[in-house]
Design a protein around this motif. Sequence first.
Motif, PDB file in Angstrom:
ATOM      1  N   ARG A 223       3.773   3.631   8.410  1.00 35.41           N
ATOM      2  CA  ARG A 223       2.796   4.644   8.063  1.00 35.41           C
ATOM      3  C   ARG A 223       1.431   3.984   7.913  1.00 35.41           C
ATOM      4  O   ARG A 223       1.268   3.037   7.156  1.00 35.41           O
ATOM      5  CB  ARG A 223       3.213   5.291   6.747  1.00 35.41           C
ATOM      6  CG  ARG A 223       2.623   6.645   6.548  1.00 35.41           C
ATOM      7  CD  ARG A 223       3.369   7.399   5.473  1.00 35.41           C
ATOM      8  NE  ARG A 223       2.495   8.445   4.974  1.00 35.41           N
ATOM      9  CZ  ARG A 223       2.238   8.634   3.685  1.00 35.41           C
ATOM     10  NH1 ARG A 223       2.789   7.873   2.777  1.00 35.41           N
ATOM     11  NH2 ARG A 223       1.422   9.609   3.319  1.00 35.41           N
TER      12      ARG A 223
ATOM     13  N   LYS B   8      -7.803   0.946   1.181  1.00 30.04           N
ATOM     14  CA  LYS B   8      -7.598   1.353  -0.206  1.00 30.04           C
ATOM     15  C   LYS B   8      -7.539   0.122  -1.126  1.00 30.04           C
ATOM     16  O   LYS B   8      -7.042  -0.915  -0.739  1.00 30.04           O
ATOM     17  CB  LYS B   8      -6.293   2.151  -0.310  1.00 30.04           C
ATOM     18  CG  LYS B   8      -6.303   3.129  -1.462  1.00 30.04           C
ATOM     19  CD  LYS B   8      -5.214   4.168  -1.315  1.00 30.04           C
ATOM     20  CE  LYS B   8      -5.704   5.358  -0.511  1.00 30.04           C
ATOM     21  NZ  LYS B   8      -4.645   6.172   0.046  1.00 30.04           N
TER      22      LYS B   8
ATOM     23  N   CYS C  95      -5.992   0.661   5.663  1.00 27.45           N
ATOM     24  CA  CYS C  95      -6.707   1.880   5.303  1.00 27.45           C
ATOM     25  C   CYS C  95      -7.854   1.585   4.340  1.00 27.45           C
ATOM     26  O   CYS C  95      -8.642   2.464   4.031  1.00 27.45           O
ATOM     27  CB  CYS C  95      -5.763   2.901   4.696  1.00 27.45           C
ATOM     28  SG  CYS C  95      -5.173   2.459   3.055  1.00 27.45           S
TER      29      CYS C  95
ATOM     30  N   CYS D 240       0.842  -1.198   0.000  1.00 24.04           N
ATOM     31  CA  CYS D 240       0.000   0.000   0.000  1.00 24.04           C
ATOM     32  C   CYS D 240       0.875   1.243   0.000  1.00 24.04           C
ATOM     33  O   CYS D 240       1.835   1.328   0.744  1.00 24.04           O
ATOM     34  CB  CYS D 240      -0.920   0.004   1.214  1.00 24.04           C
ATOM     35  SG  CYS D 240      -1.869   1.528   1.359  1.00 24.04           S
ATOM     36  N   ARG D 241       0.511   2.229  -0.828  1.00 23.48           N
ATOM     37  CA  ARG D 241       1.308   3.444  -0.918  1.00 23.48           C
ATOM     38  C   ARG D 241       1.269   4.242   0.380  1.00 23.48           C
ATOM     39  O   ARG D 241       2.204   4.927   0.723  1.00 23.48           O
ATOM     40  CB  ARG D 241       0.793   4.314  -2.069  1.00 23.48           C
ATOM     41  CG  ARG D 241       1.468   3.965  -3.388  1.00 23.48           C
ATOM     42  CD  ARG D 241       0.850   4.771  -4.521  1.00 23.48           C
ATOM     43  NE  ARG D 241       0.439   3.849  -5.566  1.00 23.48           N
ATOM     44  CZ  ARG D 241      -0.744   3.849  -6.141  1.00 23.48           C
ATOM     45  NH1 ARG D 241      -1.655   4.725  -5.797  1.00 23.48           N
ATOM     46  NH2 ARG D 241      -1.030   2.973  -7.074  1.00 23.48           N
ATOM     47  N   ASP D 242       0.153   4.177   1.111  1.00 25.07           N
ATOM     48  CA  ASP D 242       0.017   4.972   2.332  1.00 25.07           C
ATOM     49  C   ASP D 242       0.514   4.261   3.579  1.00 25.07           C
ATOM     50  O   ASP D 242       0.892   4.893   4.549  1.00 25.07           O
ATOM     51  CB  ASP D 242      -1.458   5.346   2.559  1.00 25.07           C
ATOM     52  CG  ASP D 242      -1.902   6.408   1.582  1.00 25.07           C
ATOM     53  OD1 ASP D 242      -1.020   7.110   1.051  1.00 25.07           O
ATOM     54  OD2 ASP D 242      -3.112   6.517   1.346  1.00 25.07           O
ATOM     55  N   CYS D 243       0.451   2.957   3.564  1.00 25.57           N
ATOM     56  CA  CYS D 243       0.663   2.235   4.822  1.00 25.57           C
ATOM     57  C   CYS D 243       1.901   1.363   4.848  1.00 25.57           C
ATOM     58  O   CYS D 243       2.291   0.865   5.892  1.00 25.57           O
ATOM     59  CB  CYS D 243      -0.543   1.362   5.135  1.00 25.57           C
ATOM     60  SG  CYS D 243      -2.067   2.292   5.185  1.00 25.57           S
TER      61      CYS D 243
ATOM     62  N   CYS E 175      -5.743  -2.896   0.895  1.00 22.62           N
ATOM     63  CA  CYS E 175      -4.983  -2.623   2.115  1.00 22.62           C
ATOM     64  C   CYS E 175      -5.915  -2.825   3.305  1.00 22.62           C
ATOM     65  O   CYS E 175      -6.958  -2.189   3.386  1.00 22.62           O
ATOM     66  CB  CYS E 175      -4.457  -1.193   2.110  1.00 22.62           C
ATOM     67  SG  CYS E 175      -3.699  -0.746   3.681  1.00 22.62           S
TER      68      CYS E 175
ATOM     69  N   TYR F 236       2.620   8.797  10.351  1.00 17.65           N
ATOM     70  CA  TYR F 236       3.888   8.115  10.592  1.00 17.65           C
ATOM     71  C   TYR F 236       3.930   7.586  12.013  1.00 17.65           C
ATOM     72  O   TYR F 236       3.417   8.224  12.929  1.00 17.65           O
ATOM     73  CB  TYR F 236       5.058   9.063  10.340  1.00 17.65           C
ATOM     74  CG  TYR F 236       5.241   9.342   8.877  1.00 17.65           C
ATOM     75  CD1 TYR F 236       6.014   8.492   8.087  1.00 17.65           C
ATOM     76  CD2 TYR F 236       4.599  10.420   8.271  1.00 17.65           C
ATOM     77  CE1 TYR F 236       6.155   8.720   6.727  1.00 17.65           C
ATOM     78  CE2 TYR F 236       4.734  10.657   6.910  1.00 17.65           C
ATOM     79  CZ  TYR F 236       5.511   9.802   6.136  1.00 17.65           C
ATOM     80  OH  TYR F 236       5.650  10.016   4.803  1.00 17.65           O
TER      81      TYR F 236
ATOM     82  N   LYS G 106      -2.727   5.063   7.492  1.00 18.73           N
ATOM     83  CA  LYS G 106      -3.691   6.154   7.269  1.00 18.73           C
ATOM     84  C   LYS G 106      -2.986   7.497   7.258  1.00 18.73           C
ATOM     85  O   LYS G 106      -3.373   8.415   7.977  1.00 18.73           O
ATOM     86  CB  LYS G 106      -4.781   6.131   8.339  1.00 18.73           C
ATOM     87  CG  LYS G 106      -5.718   4.954   8.176  1.00 18.73           C
ATOM     88  CD  LYS G 106      -6.868   5.029   9.149  1.00 18.73           C
ATOM     89  CE  LYS G 106      -7.648   3.727   9.075  1.00 18.73           C
ATOM     90  NZ  LYS G 106      -8.305   3.381  10.302  1.00 18.73           N
ATOM     91  N   THR G 107      -1.942   7.586   6.509  1.00 22.58           N
ATOM     92  CA  THR G 107      -1.131   8.800   6.318  1.00 22.58           C
ATOM     93  C   THR G 107      -0.413   9.285   7.587  1.00 22.58           C
ATOM     94  O   THR G 107       0.164  10.354   7.587  1.00 22.58           O
ATOM     95  CB  THR G 107      -1.941   9.992   5.741  1.00 22.58           C
ATOM     96  OG1 THR G 107      -2.787  10.510   6.766  1.00 22.58           O
ATOM     97  CG2 THR G 107      -2.775   9.584   4.547  1.00 22.58           C
TER      98      THR G 107
ATOM     99  N   GLU H 166       1.024  12.948  11.355  1.00 24.16           N
ATOM    100  CA  GLU H 166       1.128  13.038   9.896  1.00 24.16           C
ATOM    101  C   GLU H 166       2.481  13.579   9.442  1.00 24.16           C
ATOM    102  O   GLU H 166       2.939  13.276   8.349  1.00 24.16           O
ATOM    103  CB  GLU H 166       0.027  13.948   9.361  1.00 24.16           C
ATOM    104  CG  GLU H 166      -1.355  13.456   9.751  1.00 24.16           C
ATOM    105  CD  GLU H 166      -2.396  13.760   8.707  1.00 24.16           C
ATOM    106  OE1 GLU H 166      -2.188  14.707   7.930  1.00 24.16           O
ATOM    107  OE2 GLU H 166      -3.410  13.025   8.670  1.00 24.16           O
TER     108      GLU H 166
END
Length: 723
Positions: free
Chosen positions: A676, A461, A459, A438-441, A456, A681, A678-679, A637
Motif C-alpha cells: 500500500r 508522513k 508518502c 508507516c500506517r499507510d504504506c 515515510c 493497494y 499513498k492509500t 484505493e
Amino acid sequence: MKVASVIIDQDAKALDREFEYLIPDELELKEGERVMVPFGARVIQGFIVEIKDNSSFELTKLKSILRSVDGFPVIKKEMLALMKYMADKLFLKLASILRLFLPSEMRTGKVKELVERYVSLNQDVEIPKNAKKQAVIVEFLKQHGKVKFSEVSNEFGYAPLSALVKKGVVSVSYEERKRSVEFDKISGEKKALTPLQQRAVDTIKENKTYLLHGVTGSGKTEVYMNLIERELKNGKTALMLVPEISLTPQVLANFKARFGEEVALIHSGLSAGERFDEWRRIFFGEAKVVVGARSAIFTPLENLGIIIIDEEHEQSYISESNPRYDTHEIAEFRRKYNNSILVLGSATPSIESYAKALDGEYTLVEMPVRVNGMEMPKIVVVDMLNELRHGNSEIFSIPLLAELGSVVERKKQAMIFINRRGFSSFQRCRECGYVAKCRDCDVSLVYHHYENKLKCHYCGKRYKALDICPSCGSRNIKQGAIGTERVVEELKRFFPGVAIFRMDNDTTSTKGAHRSILSQFRETKPAILVGTQMIAKGHDFEDVILVGIVDADQSLYQSDYRSIERTFQLITQVSGRAGRSKDQGKVILQTYSPRHYVYHYAQNYDFKGFFKKEANLRKVTNFPPYTKVLRILFSHEDENIVAKEIKVCYNNVQKVKEKFIDDFIYLDVMKSPLNRIKTKYRYQILMRFKLAHAEEIEKELFACVDKKAKSSVFFEINPQNLS
Ligand code: ADP
Ligand code: ZN
Ligand code: ZN
C-alpha cells in the motif's frame, strides 16, 4: 475541409485515444499544435497529432477546433513519431507521453505570460526572390524595429518568420529578465588529446551505437566535448545526458566554459521558470548543446548529430515512476530517426550493454588507462568480523583510522562513502525486533536523527521517534544502519578540529547547497567529505588521496538480481575518486563478507573478469540480459477492485503463457511487497520469459489488460526494484 486527430490532455484512460475534429478554414493549423476543443460541455486542451483529408465519421457529426493555443506546433515531427513508438512499445497513455515533451509550465496555461517574445532585424541581407513572405517581414521589421513575435507571425505567418530566425537574419529576444543559471567560472581551455582519446574521437563517427568503456580518470569528458565540437562544426546539435547526481557544478561549468551561450542545462536544481527558459532556447534553435539528466532526452533539439549517455549503467536512466521508460531505448529511437551517433560511456558498463557490445550490436571503444598515466588506487579489503574479534566494535577499522590519520598529517583530503540504499536507517527494538512502519504504506520508517523523527519516504508522513517499544515496552531501541550523521560525529571524536563536510539528501535540499559544500571542501585542507551515492561519481578533486567505504555489503544483499553488479559499479566509481592527480590513491573497503567474488574482481579492477562471471551466472539462472523480467502492476484505493481486476488480467496472461509455453520461465500473481502506497493497494503479476519471442509476447500482454479497468496499470520491463 480538413480533419484533425486530437489527443486530449486528460488523464482518464477512457479518453486515451485520438478524437477527430474539423479544422475551420480560417485556422491554419499544423500537426503538433496545441489547440482548444469542445469536449462534452467543456472546452479543453488537446494536441493535433495528425491532419487528414477525410474522416471515417460523417463530417457533420464532428465538432470544430476552437483555436490554437500557441500559434505554432509545440510538438515537433520527430516527437510525434516518438510518441507513436512509445505508445506501441511501452503501454503508455498518449497524453502522458506528450507531457514528457513539454515543460510543465506549459500545461498550466501560464505559457502566454512567459512567451512574450520579440523579434528584431539582426542583419540586412538579400532575401531570395522566391521567399516573398520573408522579404515582406524584413521590410516590416526595418520600419518597426522591435515587434512582438506573435504579432509578426499572426500577420505574415509562422513559417517564414521562423525561417528568418533560423538563418540568423532576425533575432529573438524576451521581455522579462533572463534568469541565468549559476555555475563556477573556469577556463574552457582545450587539452591536447592523449593518443587513446584521439583514437576514440576518430573511431566514433558513424550512425551507430558505441560503448565507450574508459576507466575512471581516462578522460571521457574531453572525448565527449571533442565529439560535440565536431558535430557543431558540421552544423548539427548535441545532447549529453548525465545522471542527476553527477550533474555537478563542475561538469556544468566545463560545458559552459567550452560552449558558452550555445549550451542549455536541464537539471532538477532549476526553478520552473529557468527550466522553461532553457526549453525555449532549445526549441527555437538558440541552444545547440543540451546537457541534462534523464528527462533531457526529450528536448526538442533539431538536426541532432550526437547523443551521449554518460555513466550509462546508472539506474536513474530508467524511469520508474510514470510514465515508465528506459532512456537507452528513447536514445536509440532518436539516433535512428536523426541518423546520428549514440555514445554510451562508462567505467563499469552494465552487463546488458557490455553483452550487446560483445555481440556486435554496439561498437566497443576502450580507454583502459588514466590520462596522466597514474595507477588506479590500491583497494585494501578489511574484514570487519576480524576487527570485532580483535575487540574493535567501532564504525571504523584500524587500517581506515590509520590512513585517515596520515591524510590529516599530510594536509590532504579523504572521502568517506556510506553505501546506503533504500531504507536502511530504521529504528529497531533490540529486545523483540519490532520495526516501526508507516500506517499507510506498510514500509519501514526512516529515522531522521537531526529532527528526531521517523518519516515515510513513500508518502512523506512523519511520526514521533520511538523511545519505548510499542510492542514489548523495552527502552532498548537502536538505529538500524549507519548514517552519514553518525559517521560525521565519530570522525569529529577521532579527529577534533579537522574540517568535516557532509553531503546527502538532507544537506543538499536547498538550492545551491550542493555546489557550496563541494567548493568549501575543495578549498579546505586537510578535510574529510562524508557522503552517500552523491559523492560516488563525477567529482575530480586533486588532493583526495583516500577513499573509505564504510559498509560495502549494504548493496550486496538486496533481493534483486542486479545487486552484485551494482556493488561492483559502486566500488569502482567511488574508488575512482582517489588519486586522480599526482599522488597515488588508496581505498579502504570495509566488509563483513571479504571472500565474496565481487570484492576480488573490484579489487583488481577486473571488469572483464567480473563480466564473465556475472554474465555466466545470469545465463545459468535465466536472468536478464538473457531473459526478460516483466511486471504488470495494478493499483487502486479499493483493495477488492485491484484484486478482482488483476485476476482477470492474470487469466489472460496465463493464456499467453500457454501459447508460448517454451518461452516462459516464471509467472505468478501476488500482492506487491509494498502493498500500500499513498492509500493505494498494489498487486502485481510477475513473469520471466526468454528473448526469442519477446516482442510478440509483450504485444499480447498489452492486450491482456481490460481497457475499462478502474485500477492504474503499469508495465515494467526489467524493473530496478520490485517493491
Ligand atoms: P573520466 O570521466 O573518464 O573519469 P575525466 O573526464 O574526469 O575522466 O578526466 C580526468 C581528468 O583528466 C580531468 O581532470 C581532466 O581535466 C583531465 N584530462 C582529460 N583529458 C586530458 C588531456 N588530454 N590532457 C590533460 N588532462 C586531461
Ligand atoms: Zn520490543
Ligand atoms: Zn507512508
